[in-house]
Design an enzyme around this catalytic site. Sequence first.
Site, mmCIF file in Angstrom:
data_model
loop_
_atom_site.group_PDB
_atom_site.id
_atom_site.type_symbol
_atom_site.label_atom_id
_atom_site.label_comp_id
_atom_site.label_asym_id
_atom_site.label_seq_id
_atom_site.Cartn_x
_atom_site.Cartn_y
_atom_site.Cartn_z
ATOM 1 N N SER B 154 0.837 -1.196 0.000
ATOM 2 C CA SER B 154 0.000 0.000 0.000
ATOM 3 C C SER B 154 0.876 1.253 0.000
ATOM 4 O O SER B 154 1.781 1.373 -0.838
ATOM 5 C CB SER B 154 -0.938 -0.048 1.218
ATOM 6 O OG SER B 154 -1.918 0.943 1.153
ATOM 7 N N ARG B 224 -11.733 6.331 10.113
ATOM 8 C CA ARG B 224 -11.347 4.931 10.170
ATOM 9 C C ARG B 224 -12.468 4.017 9.683
ATOM 10 O O ARG B 224 -12.207 3.032 8.984
ATOM 11 C CB ARG B 224 -10.968 4.560 11.607
ATOM 12 C CG ARG B 224 -10.477 3.145 11.779
ATOM 13 C CD ARG B 224 -9.270 2.846 10.909
ATOM 14 N NE ARG B 224 -8.576 1.642 11.318
ATOM 15 C CZ ARG B 224 -7.431 1.234 10.818
ATOM 16 N NH1 ARG B 224 -6.849 1.932 9.865
ATOM 17 N NH2 ARG B 224 -6.853 0.131 11.248
ATOM 18 N N ASP B 319 -8.918 -6.428 -4.498
ATOM 19 C CA ASP B 319 -8.483 -5.132 -3.963
ATOM 20 C C ASP B 319 -8.972 -4.036 -4.907
ATOM 21 O O ASP B 319 -8.427 -3.828 -5.976
ATOM 22 C CB ASP B 319 -6.950 -5.117 -3.863
ATOM 23 C CG ASP B 319 -6.414 -3.830 -3.246
ATOM 24 O OD1 ASP B 319 -7.188 -2.871 -3.053
ATOM 25 O OD2 ASP B 319 -5.199 -3.792 -2.952
ATOM 26 N N HIS B 352 -8.163 -5.029 -0.139
ATOM 27 C CA HIS B 352 -6.849 -4.419 0.067
ATOM 28 C C HIS B 352 -6.139 -5.027 1.289
ATOM 29 O O HIS B 352 -4.912 -5.141 1.306
ATOM 30 C CB HIS B 352 -7.023 -2.909 0.240
ATOM 31 C CG HIS B 352 -5.739 -2.142 0.292
ATOM 32 N ND1 HIS B 352 -4.779 -2.244 -0.692
ATOM 33 C CD2 HIS B 352 -5.248 -1.263 1.198
ATOM 34 C CE1 HIS B 352 -3.757 -1.463 -0.380
ATOM 35 N NE2 HIS B 352 -4.016 -0.859 0.757
ATOM 36 N N ASP B 353 -6.897 -5.401 2.283
ATOM 37 C CA ASP B 353 -6.323 -6.009 3.494
ATOM 38 C C ASP B 353 -5.576 -7.312 3.227
ATOM 39 O O ASP B 353 -4.832 -7.780 4.091
ATOM 40 C CB ASP B 353 -7.431 -6.289 4.519
ATOM 41 C CG ASP B 353 -7.568 -5.145 5.534
ATOM 42 O OD1 ASP B 353 -6.768 -4.203 5.458
ATOM 43 O OD2 ASP B 353 -8.468 -5.222 6.389
#
Lengths: 379, 379
Positions: B154, B224, B319, B352-353
Amino acid sequence: MDESNSIGIVTAQRAQFDTPLTFRSGAVLPRYELVYETYGKLNADKSNAILICHALSGHHHVAGTYADQPKNVGWWDNMIGPGKPIDTDRFFVVGLNNLGGCHGSTGPSSIDPQTGKPYGSSFPVVTVEDWVESQARLADLLGIKQFAAVIGGSLGGMQAMQWSIAFPERVRHVLAIATAPRLTTENIAFNDVARNAILTDPDFHGGDFYQHGVVPTRGLRLARMLGHITYLSDDAMAGKFGRGLRSGEYKYGYDVEFEVESYLRYQGDKFAAYFDANTYLLMTKALDYFDPAREAGDELARAFAPIKADFLVVSFSSDWRFSPQRSREIVKALLHNRRNVSYAEITSTHGHDSFLMQHQQYFDVMRAYLDNVAREFSV
Amino acid sequence: MDESNSIGIVTAQRAQFDTPLTFRSGAVLPRYELVYETYGKLNADKSNAILICHALSGHHHVAGTYADQPKNVGWWDNMIGPGKPIDTDRFFVVGLNNLGGCHGSTGPSSIDPQTGKPYGSSFPVVTVEDWVESQARLADLLGIKQFAAVIGGSLGGMQAMQWSIAFPERVRHVLAIATAPRLTTENIAFNDVARNAILTDPDFHGGDFYQHGVVPTRGLRLARMLGHITYLSDDAMAGKFGRGLRSGEYKYGYDVEFEVESYLRYQGDKFAAYFDANTYLLMTKALDYFDPAREAGDELARAFAPIKADFLVVSFSSDWRFSPQRSREIVKALLHNRRNVSYAEITSTHGHDSFLMQHQQYFDVMRAYLDNVAREFSV
């Protein structure tokens, strides 16, 4: 607006309902008003009526302009008017502001006659089912036993579907556009972030900000900015703004730098200046709750069993908030019930917003379908 | 954590830099500290060092635990340790907290020795280029002339790429994971909403909230929550939470109803309790600004011309924040420059994680690539 075929000047009307409405939540509203507009003429046997259901930020002003506000053009004026796909020369079109709205119908910002103060936090959480119930009462008032069609995009499409489930005899056609049989987990998540922006704004005061002389502008603005991103497609945003800089160079600060920031903040400010925060909360909750399959063992086909209407289902390729896959679920469940379904998957780069935009193929599909609907009655 | 092959107890170290650092913005920081950790042993010719660059909310504690905090496991402990893909039996691994961070390195919440108060709003906006410059000084301090590899996912991947552009002689391999040569318009838009949540929080006080004894918790929490949605995939969220209700039925209110709401709010609360709001702003700005092609006529291949390193580029199918398409742009620009590039597009549902998760194919690719890197030196 292309004025050559505009419906022209229209007038909002107001209907008072004194029969208490019991919501899905169990709450009861003793009386309420709905503001609405109609275009075209209801024919002798009242068989040419079309109901337009609005989405999150929509209202009753669907087409035309007002005499004293010539620039206030209805939100779906490109679709509705003389000779347009929803042709007011043939159809009698009804648009209303939903209950809980902030454009004239009774909602959280209205004065509760029992207290003399705005409803605020005491206004009931409203569902798609409640809206359809209140819309049926408006139809009764207008003498419309059966709609030729109920039409809606997004949250409006959910109402159109619900009409065919709750009142199978009262709707001959449903046009369900850019919608879904229920929200995805991700949809709910985005809505919850938007709601939390409002709920945690110190100016929200638990929903009773009216008495404090403030408005939770910060929260509404954030909610709209976030919503706006999800209504567009990645490609549409890239095409429109790219990485364009407002001043041509990096400023290394937190003011607007990228064009897209300027656009989003502007959209957020504009929305927060007029939209009611409680209405925003209610609308997103109605979206979250809608799930006809829920009371049918999670089987959409079972939930759709009562439906008698024919359907046109329309989706847009770049709509990632209500993707074509969700529309196909609707089509599948209707076909399972041997309903007549037309389905169009329109190739468009404009994301969820596509349903509000002028697009040749989309408009052709709408026009063709409604031409057939119009053949079923004589004007 | 699988303790059988953990690096075990580690200790954070602190480096003081007294040579002023000039940022891309023109701002100057007269002195600063970086907190870092190292694992494994630096070999005799100092050729086995790997630098780990962290992403938005990461830090120097990359692997292992602390003696007094046995449950405080490093954020990439599954990847780094004895016998793991980044094998500490062979490599000397360096992790640091970036400048501007909130985990010990000099950042907005640190005391400015010139004023005796936290930097707050006076801390310079930092770019990926500035970070790489500061990391190079840390490498100097450790006596590392050339890294065997610089690795990051990232925002960390952007730093790894920047290393190969700014210091071609100092990095033999870049492992750029789930990253992009620059953010898309949509990425920037999401970042701007997150930033606005913080900037408009009344407790932010223009960045100088420290002196007011408050923290912009509401804004950080929203930022968040929103970020978290974009790190997951639609499918992953649906699989994990579906439309599950916390109490099994609709409550018709604004408290947590859906499981996904509970999860997001919890993640938001947890994050807001420890992360610094100014650091969050800086990190997202660094993401927005990174764009090596910008000063090369918008041609990434030209921007990559100085690069001498070999590359492993890894992307994940689900992602949507840093999609495989963006990784392919990196690969293409490297191939244009006749660099050695390995590219793996991993099929994963975790969005994405994924880059932080244990995934057999992903780990196999990392291990195989780093096995080859290790063959270039003798431990």
